[in-house]
Design a protein around this motif. Structure first.
Motif, PDB file in Angstrom:
ATOM      1  N   ALA A  33       0.839  -1.208   0.000  1.00 26.07           N
ATOM      2  CA  ALA A  33       0.000   0.000   0.000  1.00 26.07           C
ATOM      3  C   ALA A  33       0.870   1.254   0.000  1.00 26.07           C
ATOM      4  O   ALA A  33       0.618   2.200  -0.755  1.00 26.07           O
ATOM      5  CB  ALA A  33      -0.939  -0.006   1.209  1.00 26.07           C
TER       6      ALA A  33
ATOM      7  N   GLU B  54      11.214  -2.701   7.886  1.00 25.69           N
ATOM      8  CA  GLU B  54      11.932  -3.878   7.379  1.00 25.69           C
ATOM      9  C   GLU B  54      13.215  -3.427   6.656  1.00 25.69           C
ATOM     10  O   GLU B  54      13.315  -2.283   6.220  1.00 25.69           O
ATOM     11  CB  GLU B  54      11.029  -4.683   6.433  1.00 25.69           C
ATOM     12  CG  GLU B  54       9.871  -5.353   7.172  1.00 25.69           C
ATOM     13  CD  GLU B  54       9.125  -6.349   6.319  1.00 25.69           C
ATOM     14  OE1 GLU B  54       9.695  -7.394   5.998  1.00 25.69           O
ATOM     15  OE2 GLU B  54       7.959  -6.080   5.975  1.00 25.69           O
TER      16      GLU B  54
ATOM     17  N   ARG C  23       3.618  -9.952  -0.517  1.00 23.50           N
ATOM     18  CA  ARG C  23       3.616 -11.085   0.416  1.00 23.50           C
ATOM     19  C   ARG C  23       2.964 -12.366  -0.120  1.00 23.50           C
ATOM     20  O   ARG C  23       3.315 -13.458   0.342  1.00 23.50           O
ATOM     21  CB  ARG C  23       2.930 -10.679   1.737  1.00 23.50           C
ATOM     22  CG  ARG C  23       3.743  -9.637   2.444  1.00 23.50           C
ATOM     23  CD  ARG C  23       3.148  -9.097   3.726  1.00 23.50           C
ATOM     24  NE  ARG C  23       3.756  -7.798   3.958  1.00 23.50           N
ATOM     25  CZ  ARG C  23       4.908  -7.611   4.594  1.00 23.50           C
ATOM     26  NH1 ARG C  23       5.543  -8.630   5.128  1.00 23.50           N
ATOM     27  NH2 ARG C  23       5.418  -6.399   4.710  1.00 23.50           N
TER      28      ARG C  23
ATOM     29  N   LYS D 282       3.445 -19.458  -1.006  1.00 24.89           N
ATOM     30  CA  LYS D 282       3.261 -20.253  -2.230  1.00 24.89           C
ATOM     31  C   LYS D 282       4.631 -20.507  -2.868  1.00 24.89           C
ATOM     32  O   LYS D 282       5.483 -21.157  -2.261  1.00 24.89           O
ATOM     33  CB  LYS D 282       2.316 -19.501  -3.189  1.00 24.89           C
ATOM     34  CG  LYS D 282       1.010 -19.027  -2.528  1.00 24.89           C
ATOM     35  CD  LYS D 282       0.147 -18.256  -3.507  1.00 24.89           C
ATOM     36  CE  LYS D 282      -1.085 -17.652  -2.861  1.00 24.89           C
ATOM     37  NZ  LYS D 282      -0.815 -16.496  -1.978  1.00 24.89           N
TER      38      LYS D 282
ATOM     39  N   ARG E 185       4.758 -13.889   8.022  1.00 23.38           N
ATOM     40  CA  ARG E 185       4.305 -12.566   7.555  1.00 23.38           C
ATOM     41  C   ARG E 185       5.331 -11.939   6.615  1.00 23.38           C
ATOM     42  O   ARG E 185       4.999 -11.406   5.578  1.00 23.38           O
ATOM     43  CB  ARG E 185       4.058 -11.647   8.760  1.00 23.38           C
ATOM     44  CG  ARG E 185       3.597 -10.252   8.375  1.00 23.38           C
ATOM     45  CD  ARG E 185       2.133 -10.225   7.968  1.00 23.38           C
ATOM     46  NE  ARG E 185       1.775  -9.003   7.275  1.00 23.38           N
ATOM     47  CZ  ARG E 185       0.583  -8.734   6.776  1.00 23.38           C
ATOM     48  NH1 ARG E 185      -0.401  -9.607   6.926  1.00 23.38           N
ATOM     49  NH2 ARG E 185       0.337  -7.620   6.139  1.00 23.38           N
TER      50      ARG E 185
ATOM     51  N   ASP F 286      -3.890  -3.181   4.890  1.00 21.13           N
ATOM     52  CA  ASP F 286      -4.290  -4.056   6.003  1.00 21.13           C
ATOM     53  C   ASP F 286      -4.539  -3.324   7.310  1.00 21.13           C
ATOM     54  O   ASP F 286      -5.196  -3.857   8.202  1.00 21.13           O
ATOM     55  CB  ASP F 286      -3.179  -5.092   6.265  1.00 21.13           C
ATOM     56  CG  ASP F 286      -3.200  -6.246   5.280  1.00 21.13           C
ATOM     57  OD1 ASP F 286      -3.919  -6.166   4.270  1.00 21.13           O
ATOM     58  OD2 ASP F 286      -2.480  -7.242   5.536  1.00 21.13           O
TER      59      ASP F 286
HETATM   60  C1  LIG Z   1       2.065 -15.203   3.596  1.00 18.35           C
HETATM   61  C2  LIG Z   1       0.999 -14.311   3.031  1.00 18.35           C
HETATM   62  C3  LIG Z   1       0.290 -14.724   1.900  1.00 18.35           C
HETATM   63  C4  LIG Z   1      -0.715 -13.926   1.375  1.00 18.35           C
HETATM   64  N1  LIG Z   1      -1.397 -14.340   0.281  1.00 18.35           N
HETATM   65  C5  LIG Z   1      -2.402 -13.595  -0.221  1.00 18.35           C
HETATM   66  C6  LIG Z   1      -3.150 -14.037  -1.331  1.00 18.35           C
HETATM   67  O1  LIG Z   1      -2.919 -15.107  -1.882  1.00 18.35           O
HETATM   68  N2  LIG Z   1      -4.158 -13.254  -1.803  1.00 18.35           N
HETATM   69  C7  LIG Z   1      -4.459 -12.051  -1.229  1.00 18.35           C
HETATM   70  O2  LIG Z   1      -5.386 -11.373  -1.688  1.00 18.35           O
HETATM   71  N3  LIG Z   1      -3.748 -11.578  -0.154  1.00 18.35           N
HETATM   72  C8  LIG Z   1      -2.730 -12.331   0.357  1.00 18.35           C
HETATM   73  N4  LIG Z   1      -2.013 -11.879   1.438  1.00 18.35           N
HETATM   74  C9  LIG Z   1      -2.359 -10.584   2.048  1.00 18.35           C
HETATM   75  C10 LIG Z   1      -1.568  -9.425   1.417  1.00 18.35           C
HETATM   76  O3  LIG Z   1      -0.231  -9.751   1.279  1.00 18.35           O
HETATM   77  C11 LIG Z   1      -1.728  -8.199   2.305  1.00 18.35           C
HETATM   78  O4  LIG Z   1      -3.087  -7.832   2.273  1.00 18.35           O
HETATM   79  C12 LIG Z   1      -0.846  -7.039   1.863  1.00 18.35           C
HETATM   80  O5  LIG Z   1       0.505  -7.354   2.037  1.00 18.35           O
HETATM   81  C13 LIG Z   1      -1.153  -5.796   2.668  1.00 18.35           C
HETATM   82  O6  LIG Z   1      -0.275  -4.781   2.290  1.00 18.35           O
HETATM   83  P1  LIG Z   1       0.020  -3.530   3.255  1.00 18.35           P
HETATM   84  O7  LIG Z   1       0.917  -2.641   2.482  1.00 18.35           O
HETATM   85  O8  LIG Z   1      -1.243  -3.001   3.793  1.00 18.35           O
HETATM   86  O9  LIG Z   1       0.767  -4.158   4.517  1.00 18.35           O
HETATM   87  P2  LIG Z   1       2.173  -4.892   4.594  1.00 18.35           P
HETATM   88  O10 LIG Z   1       2.463  -5.611   3.336  1.00 18.35           O
HETATM   89  O11 LIG Z   1       2.139  -5.689   5.865  1.00 18.35           O
HETATM   90  O12 LIG Z   1       3.233  -3.716   4.761  1.00 18.35           O
HETATM   91  C14 LIG Z   1       3.270  -2.922   5.919  1.00 18.35           C
HETATM   92  C15 LIG Z   1       4.705  -2.564   6.207  1.00 18.35           C
HETATM   93  O13 LIG Z   1       4.733  -1.581   7.242  1.00 18.35           O
HETATM   94  C16 LIG Z   1       5.791  -1.892   8.126  1.00 18.35           C
HETATM   95  N5  LIG Z   1       5.557  -1.231   9.428  1.00 18.35           N
HETATM   96  C17 LIG Z   1       4.667  -1.574  10.395  1.00 18.35           C
HETATM   97  N6  LIG Z   1       4.743  -0.713  11.428  1.00 18.35           N
HETATM   98  C18 LIG Z   1       5.703   0.186  11.123  1.00 18.35           C
HETATM   99  C19 LIG Z   1       6.252   1.308  11.793  1.00 18.35           C
HETATM  100  N7  LIG Z   1       5.828   1.699  13.009  1.00 18.35           N
HETATM  101  N8  LIG Z   1       7.227   2.001  11.168  1.00 18.35           N
HETATM  102  C20 LIG Z   1       7.683   1.648   9.939  1.00 18.35           C
HETATM  103  N9  LIG Z   1       7.204   0.581   9.263  1.00 18.35           N
HETATM  104  C21 LIG Z   1       6.223  -0.132   9.842  1.00 18.35           C
HETATM  105  C22 LIG Z   1       5.768  -3.398   8.190  1.00 18.35           C
HETATM  106  O14 LIG Z   1       6.983  -3.912   8.691  1.00 18.35           O
HETATM  107  C23 LIG Z   1       5.540  -3.729   6.715  1.00 18.35           C
HETATM  108  O15 LIG Z   1       6.756  -3.788   6.025  1.00 18.35           O
HETATM  109  C24 LIG Z   1      -1.009 -12.675   1.998  1.00 18.35           C
HETATM  110  C25 LIG Z   1      -0.293 -12.261   3.132  1.00 18.35           C
HETATM  111  C26 LIG Z   1       0.702 -13.076   3.647  1.00 18.35           C
HETATM  112  C27 LIG Z   1       1.451 -12.630   4.877  1.00 18.35           C
END
Ligand SMILES: Cc1cc2nc3c(=O)[nH]c(=O)nc-3n(C[C@H](O)[C@H](O)[C@H](O)COP(=O)(O)OP(=O)(O)OC[C@H]3O[C@@H](n4cnc5c(N)ncnc54)[C@H](O)[C@@H]3O)c2cc1C
Length: 418
Positions: free
Chosen positions: A17, A40, A47, A52, A133, A281
């Protein structure tokens, strides 16, 4: 504080995101200072492959990244890795890093994702217990799986089911343990989830269903999972897939409203904190169709909410009203699911469950609220159109494989209009 072209915009959380928001801000012409802060040690990555192909060693690390290595510098995005944000201060439009450094912002996007839910049970601290994760988690799990003989996967949600499939494909003995009657039953209901129960069983996964774990046994290292119906599942590796919790700690400490995610309006701006946005998320976003706050933990939501948040940060009103969508791959069965069904009256199937080539529709008050395609492709658009249309459907027409989906509601509408 008003945003000007030279303002500082900060994105906390360098996942999908956050990365897509940064890309969009530049693509839409934002030429102020842009910081992308991630805890990170590497640039944003995807992810879904972690449970997979990446877990099975079939793809490499480079295929995970959201952008090429030089992308951030080329677009003047200050990507700071290994940089946790410690606190945010919406009243003064400032945040503080773990290093103590303070940064002022005109707009802040919280894109901090989610973390695996930890189970507070005896034995969870034993060696051999894993969560999944991050890429690092996946590397550690893959290395441990290579040495393991008996794997117990605790939790029959998406990650547990996918990781169980991958570890079985790697040749491990796998037991999948969970309280429901079938993997994924909570989302899909017992009938459709039965497809996944049979799929795992056909691939030799042992299923310990309808049972909760009460703890782990072992002496330093995990040796067994103990369940509430008295079963003991021997294992030398445990993967806990017990769901995820949104990383709302920054928002909560700042006093922002949080309920299963940071509460944001349909323009993804935090309730009661002008200039602060949330996406992916971590967010629980007001959805104009469902008239409720939706917390969606799926890839497509992060992919699309990041850019929507970016446009709203730039002052271009961009309500986020997409239907939830996700996909899953287990063995050779791929599926896509659209919509949102908190509850339903009936499920209609078009196709062949046993052959694992079918569409399924969840109906509430005669209307399709969610639809899934498994082993069938290029139908997401018409499925979503049925959901968006919100018209009553005739279940027999919905189930008829010879009737194109875009004609399902036509006749009923004509009939009822007569
Ligand atoms: C193993 C796995 C398999 C998945 N498979 C699917 C799938 O098949 N289909 C599907 O639709 N979805 C799947 N998902 C879900 C999808 O990957 C997530 O919905 C997506 O990654 C969300 O993205 P995001 O950017 O919101 O959060 P994230 O990808 O979690 O990124 C958030 C980032 O913010 C960082 N962060 C947190 N707090 C702080 C802070 N205080 N300061 C700085 N950085 C911080 C974290 O370390 C992380 O790097 C899967 C998830 C996982 C874990």
């Amino acid at each position: 504080m008003t945003a000007t072209p030279t303002s500082t915009f900060v994105i906390a959380g360098a996942g999908l995101a956050g990365a897509k928001a940064a890309e969009t801000l530049r693509a839409e012409g934002f030429d102020g200072r842009l910081l992308l802060l991630g805890e990170e040690p590497e640039r944003p990555y995807e992810r879904p492959p972690l449970s997979k192909a990446y877990l099975r060693g079939e793809t490499d690390r480079n295929s995970l990244y959201v952008h090429q290595e030089g992308f951030y510098a080329a677009h003047d995005i200050e990507l700071r890795t290994s940089t946790p944000v410690r606190s945010i201060h919406p009243a003064s439009h400032q945040l503080q890093l773990a290093t103590g450094e303070r940064i002022g912002y005109a707009r802040l996007l919280l894109a901090t994702g989610a973390a695996p839910r930890r189970l507070p049970l005896p034995g969870m601290e034993l060696d051999g217990v894993h969560y999944l994760r991050s890429r690092r988690d996946a590397d550690i799990l893959a290395a441990a799986a290579a040495r393991a003989e008996q794997v117990a996967v605790v939790g029959t949600g998406w990650i547990g089911s996918e990781a169980a499939a991958s570890m079985r494909q790697l040749g491990r003995e796998v037991t999948l343990i969970g309280p429901d009657t079938a993997p994924l039953a909570r989302v899909l209901g017992p009938e459709i989830a039965g497809v996944y129960r049979d799929l795992h069983a056909d691939h030799g996964v042992r299923l310990a269903l309808g049972t909760r774990i009460v703890g782990l046994r072992g002496n330093g290292r995990v040796e067994a999972v103990v369940t509430d119906d008295g079963r003991t599942v021997d294992c030398d590796l445990v993967l806990v897939g017990a769901g995820a919790v949104p990383r709302t700690e920054l928002a909560e400490a700042a006093g922002l409203p949080v309920r299963d995610g940071v509460l944001v309006n349909e323009q993804l701006e935090a309730v009661g904190a002008a200039g602060v946005y949330a996406a992916g998320d971590v967010a629980a976003a007001w959805h104009p169709r469902y008239q409720t706050y939706l917390h969606v933990e799926h890839w497509a939501n992060a992919l699309n909410q990041g850019p929507a948040a970016a446009r709203n940060m730039l002052g271009v009103p961009t309500p986020y009203a997409r239907l939830p969508y996700f996909y899953s791959d287990q063995y050779d069965l791929s599926m896509e699911y659209s919509g949102f069904a908190a509850d339903w009256d009936r499920v209609v199937v078009r196709g062949d469950l046993a052959a694992r080539e079918f569409l399924a529709f969840w109906l509430k008050d005669q209307r399709v609220v969610a639809g899934m395609n498994a082993g069938v492709w290029d139908v997401v658009e018409p499925i979503q159109a049925l959901i968006r249309g919100g018209r009553p459907v005739d279940p027999a027409r919905l189930a008829d494989p010879d009737l194109p989906l875009d004609q399902v509601t036509g006749e009923l509408a004509t009939t009822s209009a007569q």
